[in-house]
Design an enzyme around this catalytic site. Structure first.
Site, PDB file in Angstrom:
ATOM      1  N   ASN A 196      53.241  30.096  38.900  1.00 23.46           N
ATOM      2  CA  ASN A 196      52.065  30.865  38.481  1.00 23.46           C
ATOM      3  C   ASN A 196      52.497  32.095  37.681  1.00 23.46           C
ATOM      4  O   ASN A 196      53.688  32.302  37.449  1.00 23.46           O
ATOM      5  CB  ASN A 196      51.223  31.251  39.699  1.00 23.46           C
ATOM      6  CG  ASN A 196      52.060  32.009  40.712  1.00 23.46           C
ATOM      7  OD1 ASN A 196      52.597  33.061  40.418  1.00 23.46           O
ATOM      8  ND2 ASN A 196      52.203  31.441  41.904  1.00 23.46           N
ATOM      9  N   ASP A 265      50.084  27.435  46.484  1.00 21.05           N
ATOM     10  CA  ASP A 265      49.365  26.861  47.625  1.00 21.05           C
ATOM     11  C   ASP A 265      49.754  25.416  47.871  1.00 21.05           C
ATOM     12  O   ASP A 265      49.627  24.912  48.975  1.00 21.05           O
ATOM     13  CB  ASP A 265      47.851  26.945  47.378  1.00 21.05           C
ATOM     14  CG  ASP A 265      47.380  28.388  47.408  1.00 21.05           C
ATOM     15  OD1 ASP A 265      47.845  29.129  48.286  1.00 21.05           O
ATOM     16  OD2 ASP A 265      46.579  28.765  46.538  1.00 21.05           O
ATOM     17  N   LYS A 275      65.839  13.745  37.101  1.00 21.19           N
ATOM     18  CA  LYS A 275      64.797  14.068  36.123  1.00 21.19           C
ATOM     19  C   LYS A 275      63.836  12.884  35.940  1.00 21.19           C
ATOM     20  O   LYS A 275      64.286  11.753  35.751  1.00 21.19           O
ATOM     21  CB  LYS A 275      65.462  14.426  34.795  1.00 21.19           C
ATOM     22  CG  LYS A 275      64.499  14.957  33.779  1.00 21.19           C
ATOM     23  CD  LYS A 275      65.180  15.286  32.463  1.00 21.19           C
ATOM     24  CE  LYS A 275      64.134  15.672  31.438  1.00 21.19           C
ATOM     25  NZ  LYS A 275      64.690  15.669  30.087  1.00 21.19           N
ATOM     26  N   PHE A 311      46.829  40.382  50.004  1.00 25.28           N
ATOM     27  CA  PHE A 311      46.136  40.565  48.731  1.00 25.28           C
ATOM     28  C   PHE A 311      45.181  39.400  48.550  1.00 25.28           C
ATOM     29  O   PHE A 311      45.422  38.310  49.068  1.00 25.28           O
ATOM     30  CB  PHE A 311      47.132  40.584  47.562  1.00 25.28           C
ATOM     31  CG  PHE A 311      47.786  41.932  47.375  1.00 25.28           C
ATOM     32  CD1 PHE A 311      48.805  42.343  48.214  1.00 25.28           C
ATOM     33  CD2 PHE A 311      47.369  42.786  46.363  1.00 25.28           C
ATOM     34  CE1 PHE A 311      49.407  43.580  48.059  1.00 25.28           C
ATOM     35  CE2 PHE A 311      47.968  44.027  46.189  1.00 25.28           C
ATOM     36  CZ  PHE A 311      48.978  44.427  47.031  1.00 25.28           C
ATOM     37  N   LYS A 325      38.859  36.140  53.774  1.00 26.35           N
ATOM     38  CA  LYS A 325      40.310  35.989  53.921  1.00 26.35           C
ATOM     39  C   LYS A 325      40.843  36.910  55.020  1.00 26.35           C
ATOM     40  O   LYS A 325      41.689  36.524  55.830  1.00 26.35           O
ATOM     41  CB  LYS A 325      41.002  36.352  52.599  1.00 26.35           C
ATOM     42  CG  LYS A 325      41.745  35.194  51.994  1.00 26.35           C
ATOM     43  CD  LYS A 325      42.162  35.456  50.568  1.00 26.35           C
ATOM     44  CE  LYS A 325      41.710  34.289  49.694  1.00 26.35           C
ATOM     45  NZ  LYS A 325      42.048  34.452  48.287  1.00 26.35           N
ATOM     46  N   LYS A 329      42.595  35.239  58.161  1.00 29.70           N
ATOM     47  CA  LYS A 329      44.035  35.472  58.345  1.00 29.70           C
ATOM     48  C   LYS A 329      44.305  36.622  59.313  1.00 29.70           C
ATOM     49  O   LYS A 329      45.451  37.015  59.512  1.00 29.70           O
ATOM     50  CB  LYS A 329      44.707  35.722  56.985  1.00 29.70           C
ATOM     51  CG  LYS A 329      44.552  34.554  56.009  1.00 29.70           C
ATOM     52  CD  LYS A 329      45.504  34.627  54.825  1.00 29.70           C
ATOM     53  CE  LYS A 329      45.196  33.521  53.811  1.00 29.70           C
ATOM     54  NZ  LYS A 329      46.221  33.338  52.784  1.00 29.70           N
TER      55      LYS A 329
END
Ligand code: CTP
Length: 387
Positions: A196, A265, A275, A311, A325, A329
Site C-alpha cells: 500500500n 489486510d 516467479k 489509527f 473500530k 478492537k
C-alpha cells in the site's frame, strides 16, 4: 573546589531542577590510571548544559584561555560545546596581573561568560578585588544564561518548522512506546508483492515526538519512504506476519502500543516459490487470506496499565467507522483521518485528524504537520494517564 553546574539531558527543560556535579580541583580524574573511564571528559562533556566554574583560579583561567587540557576540568572545557560561565576568585595582585586580564579578555572574546569578583577581605587576609561574587548572584546569572540557551533552542525549533516548545518537555519519561510504522509487503512470488501507499511518516513522527519527550521508543518498521528518527530502536518486519511476530515479542516491555502501520489486510494464501510466468495465462487469480490483526491481538493480550492506540484511515463516514473500530478492537484511543482530504493521508507531511478516546472525547483537529499531530496524540496519552 570547582563546581560544574550540569544537567544530564541533551535537551533544555526549564522546569526540571539542574543537577550539580562538584569536582575537587586536586584530583586528576581523567588521567589517573585508576580511572575506569579513560575518556570521561568526553562522555561527561556531552551532557552538560552549562559549564560553571566556581571559584575559578588564575591557573584554570589561563589553561582555558590557551587550550591547555592537562586535567579533567580543562579537558572537559575543550570537549564541551555548552556555554561556559566563570566566577573567578583570587588574590588582588593575581587578579590584576596583565597575564590574567589578558586571558580573561581572550575568553570573553571566545564567548565565555564571567561573573566578576568583588572587593572585600580575601582568603590571604588582604582587602581588595578578587573576592568571589555572592553565590546567589552567580546562580541567578547562570540561570539567565540557561534561559538564553532555552530561547535559542526554541528559535532553532521554530526555524526548523517544528513547534517552538518541542524538545522542552520530559513528560513521557518512564513510558516505553512500541509503534508499528509503514506498510507491509505480502509476497505473491519472489518478485511481486501486494502493498500500500504508506510512507511511515505519521508513525515516525509519533516516535520522534515521544523520543523528544523522554520516552523509550521501539518501532516495528515495515516498508517506509523515509528513514526512522535517530534515538529509537528499530525492528524491521516486511510482512504482516513478521510484524505480528515482532510486536508480540516486544509487547511485554511496552507501556503504550501505537498501531500506526498500514498492515495489509490480506496476503496471498500460498506465495509461489518461483516467479509466476505469464506464458499461457491470460488471467491470474490470486487467493488471499486475512492477515492477523496486530492491533486487536495486542488489545487482547494487554497487561494492566498498557495503553493501546490505533489509527483509522477512512474515505467516508470517518468518525462513525473509527468509533466502531475503537469498540471492536477495544482501544483507548483512535486517530481517525479522511485520506481523501487534501493535506491528509499517505506520503504527506501534514494530516487532518480527529482524536477519539475511550471515555468519549472527540477532538477535531485542523490541518497540521504530522509532527504536531504526534504531539497532540501524546498529550492525550498523558491526559489518560492523569485520569
Ligand atoms: N491493523 C493492525 N493489523 C492489521 C490491520 C490493521 O494492527 N492486520 C491496525 C492498523 O495499524 C490501524 C488499525 O488497525 O491502527 C486500523 O487499521 P485499518 O486498516 O484502518 O482498519 P482495519 O481493521 O484493517 O479495517 P478496514 O480495513 O476494514 O477498515
Amino acid at each position: 573546589m570547582s563546581q560544574l553546574l550540569v544537567r544530564r539531558s541533551h535537551r533544555v527543560q526549564p522546569h526540571r531542577p539542574y543537577q550539580v556535579f562538584s569536582l575537587p580541583d586536586d584530583q586528576e580524574y581523567d588521567y589517573d590510571p585508576a580511572n575506569p573511564d579513560p575518556i570521561a571528559h568526553i562522555n561527561f562533556s556531552q551532557d552538560i548544559d552549562l559549564l560553571l566554574i566556581v571559584p575559578a583560579t588564575a591557573n584554570i583561567i589561563a589553561k582555558f584561555a590557551n587550550g591547555v587540557a592537562d586535567d579533567f576540568l580543562s579537558s572537559t572545557y575543550l570537549a564541551s560545546t555548552a556555554p561556559v560561565m566563570i566566577a573567578p576568585a583570587m588574590n588582588t595582585t593575581m587578579w590584576e596581573q596583565p597575564a590574567t586580564q589578558r586571558n580573561i579578555q581572550r575568553l570573553k572574546a571566545d564567548g565565555v561568560h564571567f561573573v566578576e569578583p568583588v572587593a572585600g577581605e580575601l582568603a590571604c587576609k588582604t582587602v581588595g578585588t578578587g573576592k568571589l561574587e555572592d553565590v546567589e548572584n552567580i546562580v541567578s546569572q547562570a540561570l539567565k544564561v540557561l534561559s538564553e540557551k532555552t530561547k535559542k533552542v526554541i528559535k532553532e525549533n521554530i526555524e526548523a518548522g517544528r513547534n517552538g516548545d518541542f524538545a522542552l518537555k520530559n513528560d513521557l519519561s518512564g513510558e516505553r512506546l512500541l509503534i508499528t510504522v509503514g506498510g507491509t509487503r505480502e509476497a505473491i512470488d519472489p518478485v511481486r508483492f501486494i502493498s500500500n501507499h504508506s510512507s511511515g511518516k505519521m508513525g515516525f513522527a509519533v516516535a520522534e515526538a515521544a523520543r523528544d519527550r523522554g520516552a523509550e521508543v521501539t518501532v516495528v518498521c515495515g516498508v517506509t519512504a523515509v528513514e526512522p528518527p535517530n534515538g529509537v530502536a528499530v525492528i524491521n518486519a516486511v510482512s504482516a506476519r513478521e510484524m505480528f511476530d515482532a510486536v508480540m515479542k516486544e509487547l511485554a516491555n511496552a507501556t503504550v502500543f501505537v498501531g500506526a502501520a498500514a498492515v495489509a489486510d490480506y496476503a496471498p494464501t500460498n506465495a509461489a516459490d518461483a516467479k509466476i510466468k505469464k506464458e499461457n495465462q491470460d488471467k491470474l487469480i490470486l487467493e488471499l487470506k486475512k492477515t492477523p490483526d496486530i492491533l486487536s491481538e495486542v488489545s487482547k493480550r494487554r497487561k494492566k496499565g498498557q495503553l493501546v492506540i490505533g489509527f483509522a484511515a477512512e474515505t467516508n463516514e470517518v468518525v462513525t467507522y473509527a468509533k466502531i473500530k475503537m469498540g471492536k478492537k477495544d482501544l483507548d484511543m483512535v486517530i481517525a483521518n479522511d485520506i481523501t482530504k487534501e493535506g491528509a493521508g499517505f506520503n504527506t507531511d501534514t494530516n487532518i485528524a480527529t482524536i477519539l478516546t475511550r471515555v468519549g472525547s472527540e477532538i477535531e483537529l485542523p490541518l497540521m504537520s504530522k509532527r504536531a499531530l504526534a504531539d497532540r496524540i501524546l498529550d492525550e496519552i498523558l491526559k489518560i494517564r492523569a485520569a
